[in-house]
Design a protein around this motif. Structure first.
Motif, PDB file in Angstrom:
ATOM      1  N   GLU A 101       4.283  18.317  24.796  1.00 45.76           N
ATOM      2  CA  GLU A 101       5.342  17.504  25.391  1.00 45.76           C
ATOM      3  C   GLU A 101       6.173  18.337  26.363  1.00 45.76           C
ATOM      4  O   GLU A 101       6.491  17.908  27.480  1.00 45.76           O
ATOM      5  CB  GLU A 101       6.220  16.931  24.279  1.00 45.76           C
ATOM      6  N   ARG A 102       6.490  19.554  25.964  1.00 47.48           N
ATOM      7  CA  ARG A 102       7.272  20.439  26.815  1.00 47.48           C
ATOM      8  C   ARG A 102       6.506  20.801  28.086  1.00 47.48           C
ATOM      9  O   ARG A 102       7.063  20.808  29.199  1.00 47.48           O
ATOM     10  CB  ARG A 102       7.643  21.698  26.028  1.00 47.48           C
ATOM     11  N   ARG A 123       6.503  17.765  30.480  1.00 44.24           N
ATOM     12  CA  ARG A 123       7.803  17.543  31.124  1.00 44.24           C
ATOM     13  C   ARG A 123       8.049  18.593  32.209  1.00 44.24           C
ATOM     14  O   ARG A 123       8.491  18.274  33.325  1.00 44.24           O
ATOM     15  CB  ARG A 123       8.924  17.562  30.090  1.00 44.24           C
ATOM     16  N   ALA A 152       8.275  11.779  34.255  1.00 40.97           N
ATOM     17  CA  ALA A 152       7.513  11.898  33.001  1.00 40.97           C
ATOM     18  C   ALA A 152       7.480  10.525  32.323  1.00 40.97           C
ATOM     19  O   ALA A 152       8.209  10.253  31.369  1.00 40.97           O
ATOM     20  CB  ALA A 152       8.142  12.944  32.099  1.00 40.97           C
ATOM     21  N   MET A 198       3.322  10.971  29.320  1.00 37.69           N
ATOM     22  CA  MET A 198       3.682  11.697  28.107  1.00 37.69           C
ATOM     23  C   MET A 198       2.740  11.381  26.949  1.00 37.69           C
ATOM     24  O   MET A 198       2.717  12.103  25.950  1.00 37.69           O
ATOM     25  CB  MET A 198       5.124  11.385  27.716  1.00 37.69           C
TER      26      MET A 198
END
Length: 251
Positions: free
Chosen positions: A100-101, A104, A114, A119
């Motif tokens: 996820e990081r 983003r 995003a 995502m």
């Protein structure tokens, strides 16, 4: 002879089966595996159908050291590989915080939003680790002995680069090629003799038609250069005795 490590490949996508897209990943993954000392033992193409993916994954991961999959990990409705592999393993799908990081950060770096669809590529089977993707934001996924990779060949290549040297394997395979204008049907017995005399070598025969004549290139693969070279010398000697002029390196 060292232990033989094997891998299988599941290519996922209706576009491959329809002929709309030509697969290039079999060749590049097989070549990469050879360098890692792992042999690609089998490959299967399956549709974007969960039951088909589950069946293929469970069958092939059970009889090989490693299983690679390509395709079906994008942001669209037909990208069901993660869900299918989670079902095959009997685990839930979760959002990986590291993925996820990465996503983003990647979309921020290129000035894109995003979105929920983008995502969704952070979803992984529970217990999975990530495979670095230096080409685009979405990482590959490793879970148990399964490596879930992108279907786009240059992205797959980037993921393979990140995996280089991380998998346990045997000795890398080396190959030697001998070519001759010798039709397969005329030298079948000769080839059987060579194969019998060199049990540690895999000998493949690849016929061609060139300059108005039939011929074959013979590729000898082994875990040691000396072993492959000895087989090539034996084959060349037998071809010459049978009246054919061999060419090391192929025709």
């Amino acid at each position: 002879m060292s232990r033989t490590y094997t891998a299988a490949l599941v290519i996922i996508g209706d576009e491959i089966l329809s002929g709309r897209t030509q697969d290039k990943n079999v060749a590049q993954i097989a070549q990469w595996l050879n360098v890692q000392g792992i042999r690609l033992a089998e490959a299967r193409i399956v549709a974007d159908v969960e039951e088909a993916i589950v069946e293929a994954v469970n069958a092939l991961r059970a009889r090989n050291d490693y299983l690679f999959t390509t395709g079906g990990i994008g942001p669209t409705h037909d990208d069901i590989t993660v869900d299918a592999i989670a079902a095959a393993l009997g685990v839930p799908v979760v959002v990986h915080p590291g993925a996820e990081r990465m996503l983003r950060d990647y979309y921020a770096s290129i000035g894109k939003e995003a979105t929920p669809a983008r995502m969704s590529m952070a979803r992984v089977p529970e217990g999975a680790d990530l495979i670095d993707n230096p080409v685009s934001g979405a990482p590959g996924i490793k879970v148990e002995n399964i490596f879930i990779m992108a279907g786009i060949p240059h992205i797959t290549a980037g993921m393979l680069e990140g995996l280089t040297g991380t998998l346990e394997g045997g000795r890398p395979l080396v190959s030697v090629t001998v070519g001759a204008f010798s039709p397969e049907s005329e030298i079948a017995d000769l080839l059987r003799e060579v194969v019998k005399a060199h049990p540690d070598v895999a000998l493949g025969s690849y016929p061609f038609f060139k300059e108005g004549r039939y011929g074959s290139n013979f590729v000898m693969r082994a875990e040691g250069e000396e072993v492959a070279a000895a087989c090539a010398e034996d084959l060349a000697r037998k071809l010459r005795a049978a009246g054919y002029e061999p060419t090391v390196g192929g025709l």
